[in-house]
Design a protein around this motif. Structure first.
Motif, PDB file in Angstrom:
ATOM      1  N   SER A  29      30.566  76.860  28.002  1.00 40.44           N
ATOM      2  CA  SER A  29      29.782  78.436  28.347  1.00 40.44           C
ATOM      3  C   SER A  29      30.707  79.119  29.281  1.00 40.44           C
ATOM      4  O   SER A  29      30.265  80.331  29.479  1.00 40.44           O
ATOM      5  CB  SER A  29      28.626  77.617  29.354  1.00 40.44           C
ATOM      6  N   PHE A  57      35.031  78.509  36.182  1.00 37.54           N
ATOM      7  CA  PHE A  57      34.890  77.611  35.157  1.00 37.54           C
ATOM      8  C   PHE A  57      35.090  78.077  33.841  1.00 37.54           C
ATOM      9  O   PHE A  57      34.600  79.087  33.352  1.00 37.54           O
ATOM     10  CB  PHE A  57      33.499  76.952  35.279  1.00 37.54           C
ATOM     11  N   TYR A  69      34.439  72.238  29.736  1.00 34.05           N
ATOM     12  CA  TYR A  69      34.354  70.974  30.350  1.00 34.05           C
ATOM     13  C   TYR A  69      34.372  69.996  29.114  1.00 34.05           C
ATOM     14  O   TYR A  69      33.382  70.253  28.332  1.00 34.05           O
ATOM     15  CB  TYR A  69      33.316  70.866  31.433  1.00 34.05           C
ATOM     16  N   ILE A 105      30.992  71.154  37.344  1.00 33.12           N
ATOM     17  CA  ILE A 105      31.214  71.503  38.510  1.00 33.12           C
ATOM     18  C   ILE A 105      31.459  72.997  38.732  1.00 33.12           C
ATOM     19  O   ILE A 105      32.614  73.410  37.901  1.00 33.12           O
ATOM     20  CB  ILE A 105      32.335  70.543  39.250  1.00 33.12           C
ATOM     21  N   ILE A 106      30.966  73.733  39.571  1.00 35.89           N
ATOM     22  CA  ILE A 106      31.253  75.171  39.868  1.00 35.89           C
ATOM     23  C   ILE A 106      31.585  75.436  40.980  1.00 35.89           C
ATOM     24  O   ILE A 106      30.999  74.959  42.057  1.00 35.89           O
ATOM     25  CB  ILE A 106      29.724  75.914  39.408  1.00 35.89           C
ATOM     26  N   ASP A 118      31.380  71.728  26.809  1.00 34.17           N
ATOM     27  CA  ASP A 118      30.707  72.620  27.372  1.00 34.17           C
ATOM     28  C   ASP A 118      31.519  74.024  27.556  1.00 34.17           C
ATOM     29  O   ASP A 118      32.364  73.982  28.482  1.00 34.17           O
ATOM     30  CB  ASP A 118      30.131  72.449  28.838  1.00 34.17           C
TER      31      ASP A 118
END
Lengths: 110, 119
Positions: free
Chosen positions: B58, B45, B48, A98-99, B56
């Motif tokens: 990234s 972000f 995750y 989710i971004i 993740d």
């Protein structure tokens, strides 16, 4: 790669006027889309979400959003804003993760 | 029931020091996210975690940032040799994911955040 764009950093509307906040996304498949609101000093609150089905989604506080695949958009609308709607609004897209967009700050004129 | 909790709520540190930020997700939630919120930058972000899969990473901005999640529950975000530009609110979110499905479509529940100030 997935991404979200909220082109308006600030928006000012008069109390009682209609509102539309823009959100465009990029994702190779059908995305999952969200709108969150963050009031001053408060945490994030989910307004509404789109997973599938009806492209017009109803949320809390009188908000709605419409998913338009052809335009890669998920704009948030409200027919008549209240002073308490002044806050920052975030659009988010879910794909691999989710971004969030950078947010739109909504100001309400009395 | 209990929501997502984060500690500390505020952290002031000196440039060059290491900090650890903790997130306790909602019990049973298999997905956990870390985001950074700076003025005018929205929610950036960072990382995750989903179940036992490799995280993740990234979004981590540099190798000074790392995170782990022990036992599929509590997560710790570590920032080494903090810099002034690391000052921000660090938010944690968790979501429930049915086994075998990507959790990216699930509603996230956010913690109150940790406000980090690097002097």
């Amino acid at each position: 790669a997935q991404s979200v764009t909220q082109p308006d950093i600030h928006i000012t509307v008069s109390e009682g006027a209609s509102l539309e906040l823009r959100c465009n996304y990029s994702y190779g498949a059908t995305p999952y889309l969200f709108w969150y609101v963050q009031s001053p000093g408060q945490g994030l609150q989910l307004l509404l979400k789109y997973f599938s089905g009806d492209t017009l989604v109803q949320g809390i506080k009188g908000f709605e959003a419409e998913f338009k695949r052809s335009q890669s958009s998920f704009n948030l609308r409200k027919p008549s804003v209240h002073w308490s709607d002044a806050a920052e609004y975030f659009c988010a897209v879910g794909g691999d993760k989710i971004i969030f967009g950078k947010g739109t700050r909504l100001h309400i004129l009395p | 029931g209990a929501g997502v909790s984060q500690s500390p709520s505020n952290k002031v540190t000196e440039k060059g020091k290491d900090v650890e930020l903790r997130c306790d997700p909602i019990s049973g939630h298999t997905a956990l996210y870390w985001y950074r919120q700076s003025l005018g930058q929205g929610l950036e972000f960072l990382i995750y975690f989903q179940g036992n899969s490799a995280p993740d990473k990234s979004g981590l901005p540099s190798d000074r940032f790392s995170a782990e999640r022990t036992g599929g529950s509590v997560s710790t975000l570590t920032i080494q040799r903090t810099q002034q530009e690391d000052s921000a609110v660090y938010l944690c979110a968790s979501s429930l994911a049915p086994p075998g499905y990507s959790s990216s479509y699930n509603e996230q529940f956010f913690g109150p955040g940790t406000r980090l100030t690097v002097l």
